[in-house]
Design an enzyme around this catalytic site. Sequence first.
Site, mmCIF file in Angstrom:
data_model
loop_
_atom_site.group_PDB
_atom_site.id
_atom_site.type_symbol
_atom_site.label_atom_id
_atom_site.label_comp_id
_atom_site.label_asym_id
_atom_site.label_seq_id
_atom_site.Cartn_x
_atom_site.Cartn_y
_atom_site.Cartn_z
ATOM 1 N N THR A 48 5.985 -46.096 14.488
ATOM 2 C CA THR A 48 4.759 -46.123 15.287
ATOM 3 C C THR A 48 4.959 -45.419 16.620
ATOM 4 O O THR A 48 4.041 -44.771 17.137
ATOM 5 C CB THR A 48 4.315 -47.580 15.523
ATOM 6 O OG1 THR A 48 4.177 -48.225 14.256
ATOM 7 C CG2 THR A 48 3.014 -47.662 16.279
ATOM 8 N N TYR A 140 16.847 -51.025 10.119
ATOM 9 C CA TYR A 140 15.422 -50.818 9.888
ATOM 10 C C TYR A 140 15.239 -50.273 8.481
ATOM 11 O O TYR A 140 15.515 -49.105 8.209
ATOM 12 C CB TYR A 140 14.885 -49.858 10.950
ATOM 13 C CG TYR A 140 13.415 -49.505 10.844
ATOM 14 C CD1 TYR A 140 12.528 -50.216 10.050
ATOM 15 C CD2 TYR A 140 12.911 -48.431 11.570
ATOM 16 C CE1 TYR A 140 11.188 -49.876 9.970
ATOM 17 C CE2 TYR A 140 11.563 -48.086 11.512
ATOM 18 C CZ TYR A 140 10.707 -48.811 10.704
ATOM 19 O OH TYR A 140 9.379 -48.473 10.630
ATOM 20 N N LYS A 170 14.969 -55.342 9.998
ATOM 21 C CA LYS A 170 13.513 -55.168 10.045
ATOM 22 C C LYS A 170 13.119 -54.676 8.665
ATOM 23 O O LYS A 170 13.408 -53.536 8.284
ATOM 24 C CB LYS A 170 13.107 -54.168 11.121
ATOM 25 C CG LYS A 170 11.597 -53.881 11.170
ATOM 26 C CD LYS A 170 11.291 -52.768 12.154
ATOM 27 C CE LYS A 170 9.807 -52.489 12.283
ATOM 28 N NZ LYS A 170 9.204 -51.899 11.077
ATOM 29 N N GLY A 195 8.140 -56.572 8.143
ATOM 30 C CA GLY A 195 7.566 -55.353 8.692
ATOM 31 C C GLY A 195 6.324 -54.834 8.012
ATOM 32 O O GLY A 195 5.911 -53.704 8.276
ATOM 33 N N ASP A 197 2.550 -55.754 7.868
ATOM 34 C CA ASP A 197 1.523 -56.619 8.448
ATOM 35 C C ASP A 197 0.531 -57.114 7.398
ATOM 36 O O ASP A 197 0.042 -58.244 7.482
ATOM 37 C CB ASP A 197 0.750 -55.869 9.534
ATOM 38 C CG ASP A 197 1.651 -55.209 10.567
ATOM 39 O OD1 ASP A 197 2.878 -55.274 10.405
ATOM 40 O OD2 ASP A 197 1.116 -54.634 11.525
ATOM 41 N N GLU A 198 0.233 -56.270 6.413
ATOM 42 C CA GLU A 198 -0.801 -56.596 5.430
ATOM 43 C C GLU A 198 -0.396 -57.691 4.450
ATOM 44 O O GLU A 198 -1.236 -58.214 3.710
ATOM 45 C CB GLU A 198 -1.228 -55.340 4.652
ATOM 46 C CG GLU A 198 -0.123 -54.677 3.856
ATOM 47 C CD GLU A 198 0.638 -53.624 4.638
ATOM 48 O OE1 GLU A 198 1.068 -52.637 4.016
ATOM 49 O OE2 GLU A 198 0.812 -53.786 5.862
#
Length: 306
Positions: A48, A140, A170, A195, A197-198
């Site tokens: 992001t 990550y 993450k 990681g 969100d949905e």
Amino acid sequence: MINKIEGLIAAPFTPMHANGEINLEQIPAYYDFLQKNGIVGAFINGSTGEGVSLSQEEKVKVTAAWTALNKEHKALKVINLVGGTSYKECIESAKASAELGVDAIAILAPFYFKPASGKQLAEFCAKIAEAVPQLPVYFYHIPVLTGCNVSMYEFLQEASTMIPNLAGIKYTHEDFMDFLSCLSFQDGKYDMLWGRDENLLSALVLGARGGVGSTFNYAAPLYHQLIKAYNEGNFVEARKMQQQSIDMIRLLGKYGGIATGKAYMRYVGVECGEFRLPVKNMTTEAYKAFEADVRALKMEALFSKI
């Protein structure tokens, strides 16, 4: 003992001027905005944050801006993504991060020459982690972008003996079997930060207690309500909140992908400029249509407030 992070960690956008240069002057207001909306950490220079589109010098400047604020306010855990494809370059970033006072660093899988096993990936990460033994290190995991599809359970089996300062992962992937195995590994030793969100609700069911997300930047109240409903056993409300998250995230796909996140930030009053090429940005006409679609979601109370 690993200090696990509970709550919402935002993955901040890197603010840009109209000419495409980084806008460091916007970061203090951004920091205050996240703090006000109950965010507990900032995962900077990630996907992001366009970390892969920034120069080494720019990433250091962004890191310095966030850590300077944290030294003053001590409100957010700052985790800096240090890279990348070259462990030498990652070590430089990791050392600079330590000097600037980050709370932790994160390492991304090499995405050109890709490791084929958990052992190869752990060896790469160990080279970087040993350069900053005083810092917690996260991995990550985002195979949709790196193309590195190594099982994180396999990675932990190798990394647990190679990387003493490994704090956790993450986890930006949909393999719930692998995620649960990582949560359970060595009696839940590692900090597993969700990681995606949905489907945060699904991760909460498995035992996740912290998440890193881009939509936490502009819709923190939605996720606070989701977590509260889940913790109280109100699963109908929790599912309702997750569906609203999904409806909101669908607009990212409709309007071109990751750059739509900066349009959401503009919508809530935090101007972050545009993404750098090759990411496609929204036209003025498209933004007007986007605004109408956002209003149609009827979730104004669930967006973050300035």
